[in-house]
Write a protein that holds these residues in place. Structure first.
Motif, PDB file in Angstrom:
ATOM      1  N   ILE A   1       0.846  -1.184   0.000  1.00 39.22           N
ATOM      2  CA  ILE A   1       0.000   0.000   0.000  1.00 39.22           C
ATOM      3  C   ILE A   1       0.888   1.242   0.000  1.00 39.22           C
ATOM      4  O   ILE A   1       1.953   1.244   0.626  1.00 39.22           O
ATOM      5  CB  ILE A   1      -0.949  -0.020   1.223  1.00 39.22           C
ATOM      6  CG1 ILE A   1      -2.007   1.073   1.136  1.00 39.22           C
ATOM      7  CG2 ILE A   1      -0.181   0.053   2.516  1.00 39.22           C
ATOM      8  CD1 ILE A   1      -3.130   0.916   2.149  1.00 39.22           C
ATOM      9  N   GLU A   2       0.444   2.262  -0.725  1.00 37.99           N
ATOM     10  CA  GLU A   2       1.186   3.527  -0.789  1.00 37.99           C
ATOM     11  C   GLU A   2       0.209   4.685  -0.773  1.00 37.99           C
ATOM     12  O   GLU A   2      -0.901   4.584  -1.300  1.00 37.99           O
ATOM     13  CB  GLU A   2       2.029   3.606  -2.061  1.00 37.99           C
ATOM     14  CG  GLU A   2       3.170   2.629  -2.097  1.00 37.99           C
ATOM     15  CD  GLU A   2       3.997   2.736  -3.373  1.00 37.99           C
ATOM     16  OE1 GLU A   2       3.702   3.591  -4.231  1.00 37.99           O
ATOM     17  OE2 GLU A   2       4.937   1.942  -3.520  1.00 37.99           O
ATOM     18  N   HIS A   3       0.642   5.779  -0.174  1.00 41.21           N
ATOM     19  CA  HIS A   3      -0.158   6.995  -0.121  1.00 41.21           C
ATOM     20  C   HIS A   3       0.417   7.992  -1.128  1.00 41.21           C
ATOM     21  O   HIS A   3       1.574   8.385  -1.011  1.00 41.21           O
ATOM     22  CB  HIS A   3      -0.107   7.578   1.294  1.00 41.21           C
ATOM     23  CG  HIS A   3      -0.986   8.749   1.493  1.00 41.21           C
ATOM     24  ND1 HIS A   3      -0.890   9.557   2.594  1.00 41.21           N
ATOM     25  CD2 HIS A   3      -2.005   9.263   0.753  1.00 41.21           C
ATOM     26  CE1 HIS A   3      -1.793  10.515   2.524  1.00 41.21           C
ATOM     27  NE2 HIS A   3      -2.470  10.349   1.413  1.00 41.21           N
ATOM     28  N   ASN A   4      -0.379   8.369  -2.115  1.00 41.21           N
ATOM     29  CA  ASN A   4       0.030   9.381  -3.083  1.00 41.21           C
ATOM     30  C   ASN A   4      -0.563  10.704  -2.622  1.00 41.21           C
ATOM     31  O   ASN A   4      -1.726  11.009  -2.893  1.00 41.21           O
ATOM     32  CB  ASN A   4      -0.455   9.014  -4.483  1.00 41.21           C
ATOM     33  CG  ASN A   4       0.035   9.970  -5.537  1.00 41.21           C
ATOM     34  OD1 ASN A   4       0.337  11.132  -5.257  1.00 41.21           O
ATOM     35  ND2 ASN A   4       0.103   9.485  -6.767  1.00 41.21           N
ATOM     36  N   LYS A   5       0.242  11.472  -1.902  1.00 43.43           N
ATOM     37  CA  LYS A   5      -0.250  12.723  -1.315  1.00 43.43           C
ATOM     38  C   LYS A   5      -0.580  13.762  -2.372  1.00 43.43           C
ATOM     39  O   LYS A   5      -1.499  14.569  -2.194  1.00 43.43           O
ATOM     40  CB  LYS A   5       0.773  13.271  -0.327  1.00 43.43           C
ATOM     41  CG  LYS A   5       0.925  12.380   0.891  1.00 43.43           C
ATOM     42  CD  LYS A   5       1.938  12.929   1.860  1.00 43.43           C
ATOM     43  CE  LYS A   5       2.087  11.957   3.030  1.00 43.43           C
ATOM     44  NZ  LYS A   5       3.053  12.432   4.005  1.00 43.43           N
ATOM     45  N   ASN A   6       0.145  13.757  -3.486  1.00 41.41           N
ATOM     46  CA  ASN A   6      -0.128  14.725  -4.551  1.00 41.41           C
ATOM     47  C   ASN A   6      -1.480  14.482  -5.208  1.00 41.41           C
ATOM     48  O   ASN A   6      -2.187  15.421  -5.555  1.00 41.41           O
ATOM     49  CB  ASN A   6       0.976  14.693  -5.609  1.00 41.41           C
ATOM     50  CG  ASN A   6       2.297  15.199  -5.068  1.00 41.41           C
ATOM     51  OD1 ASN A   6       2.337  16.016  -4.160  1.00 41.41           O
ATOM     52  ND2 ASN A   6       3.386  14.687  -5.611  1.00 41.41           N
ATOM     53  N   ALA A   7      -1.831  13.216  -5.399  1.00 41.18           N
ATOM     54  CA  ALA A   7      -3.102  12.874  -6.050  1.00 41.18           C
ATOM     55  C   ALA A   7      -4.217  12.654  -5.029  1.00 41.18           C
ATOM     56  O   ALA A   7      -5.365  12.430  -5.404  1.00 41.18           O
ATOM     57  CB  ALA A   7      -2.933  11.622  -6.898  1.00 41.18           C
ATOM     58  N   HIS A   8      -3.873  12.687  -3.739  1.00 42.65           N
ATOM     59  CA  HIS A   8      -4.842  12.456  -2.656  1.00 42.65           C
ATOM     60  C   HIS A   8      -5.518  11.093  -2.792  1.00 42.65           C
ATOM     61  O   HIS A   8      -6.729  10.969  -2.676  1.00 42.65           O
ATOM     62  CB  HIS A   8      -5.884  13.579  -2.598  1.00 42.65           C
ATOM     63  CG  HIS A   8      -5.278  14.924  -2.380  1.00 42.65           C
ATOM     64  ND1 HIS A   8      -4.779  15.331  -1.161  1.00 42.65           N
ATOM     65  CD2 HIS A   8      -5.050  15.950  -3.249  1.00 42.65           C
ATOM     66  CE1 HIS A   8      -4.283  16.552  -1.279  1.00 42.65           C
ATOM     67  NE2 HIS A   8      -4.433  16.947  -2.533  1.00 42.65           N
ATOM     68  N   THR A   9      -4.684  10.076  -3.055  1.00 43.97           N
ATOM     69  CA  THR A   9      -5.195   8.714  -3.177  1.00 43.97           C
ATOM     70  C   THR A   9      -4.343   7.758  -2.342  1.00 43.97           C
ATOM     71  O   THR A   9      -3.189   8.044  -2.028  1.00 43.97           O
ATOM     72  CB  THR A   9      -5.183   8.210  -4.638  1.00 43.97           C
ATOM     73  OG1 THR A   9      -3.841   8.210  -5.127  1.00 43.97           O
ATOM     74  CG2 THR A   9      -6.074   9.048  -5.529  1.00 43.97           C
ATOM     75  N   VAL A  10      -4.951   6.635  -2.007  1.00 44.79           N
ATOM     76  CA  VAL A  10      -4.243   5.518  -1.403  1.00 44.79           C
ATOM     77  C   VAL A  10      -4.303   4.400  -2.426  1.00 44.79           C
ATOM     78  O   VAL A  10      -5.381   4.051  -2.920  1.00 44.79           O
ATOM     79  CB  VAL A  10      -4.909   5.099  -0.073  1.00 44.79           C
ATOM     80  CG1 VAL A  10      -4.274   3.827   0.461  1.00 44.79           C
ATOM     81  CG2 VAL A  10      -4.812   6.230   0.946  1.00 44.79           C
ATOM     82  N   ASN A  11      -3.154   3.862  -2.786  1.00 44.32           N
ATOM     83  CA  ASN A  11      -3.076   2.835  -3.827  1.00 44.32           C
ATOM     84  C   ASN A  11      -2.630   1.503  -3.239  1.00 44.32           C
ATOM     85  O   ASN A  11      -1.675   1.447  -2.463  1.00 44.32           O
ATOM     86  CB  ASN A  11      -2.103   3.259  -4.927  1.00 44.32           C
ATOM     87  CG  ASN A  11      -2.537   4.545  -5.593  1.00 44.32           C
ATOM     88  OD1 ASN A  11      -3.720   4.775  -5.805  1.00 44.32           O
ATOM     89  ND2 ASN A  11      -1.588   5.395  -5.920  1.00 44.32           N
ATOM     90  N   ILE A  12      -3.332   0.455  -3.631  1.00 42.87           N
ATOM     91  CA  ILE A  12      -2.993  -0.899  -3.223  1.00 42.87           C
ATOM     92  C   ILE A  12      -2.500  -1.641  -4.461  1.00 42.87           C
ATOM     93  O   ILE A  12      -3.193  -1.658  -5.489  1.00 42.87           O
ATOM     94  CB  ILE A  12      -4.207  -1.613  -2.603  1.00 42.87           C
ATOM     95  CG1 ILE A  12      -4.651  -0.870  -1.342  1.00 42.87           C
ATOM     96  CG2 ILE A  12      -3.884  -3.081  -2.310  1.00 42.87           C
ATOM     97  CD1 ILE A  12      -5.953  -1.357  -0.765  1.00 42.87           C
TER      98      ILE A  12
END
Length: 97
Positions: A61-72
């Motif tokens: 899991i990663e948090h993309n702060k620029n896109a305001h998403t959490v990606n699995i």
């Protein structure tokens, strides 16, 4: 939460990959922190909801702060799987006798 997930899949040399993209605000409504265990739980629920019997590996899991998403991110395995039974998902509104 499952209604807010965007899915991307790819296959390379027989290995299936999946990316689930969840709006940051939606993820944080259910979970307070990023955790691989939470990612596995969400992915398992998502696959059950879509009646997908893939086996998963390498879940992260990663948090993309620029896109305001959490990606699995995960790999999906279909070959050599035993057929799993289809279970109704809790939100299916299925009335079983």
């Amino acid at each position: 939460m499952l209604d807010f997930i965007r899915e991307t899949r790819a296959v390379k040399e027989g290995l299936h990959n999946i990316i689930l993209e969840i709006p940051e605000e939606t993820y944080m409504t259910f979970y307070n922190e990023l955790d691989d265990e939470h990612a596995r739980d969400i992915l398992t629920q998502y696959l059950k909801y879509h009646q997908d019997d893939a086996r998963t590996s390498d879940v992260k899991i990663e948090h993309n702060k620029n896109a305001h998403t959490v990606n699995i991110y995960a790999n999906l395995h279909y070959l050599c799987n035993e057929k799993t039974s289809q279970e109704p998902f809790a939100d299916d509104n299925v009335h079983l006798l």
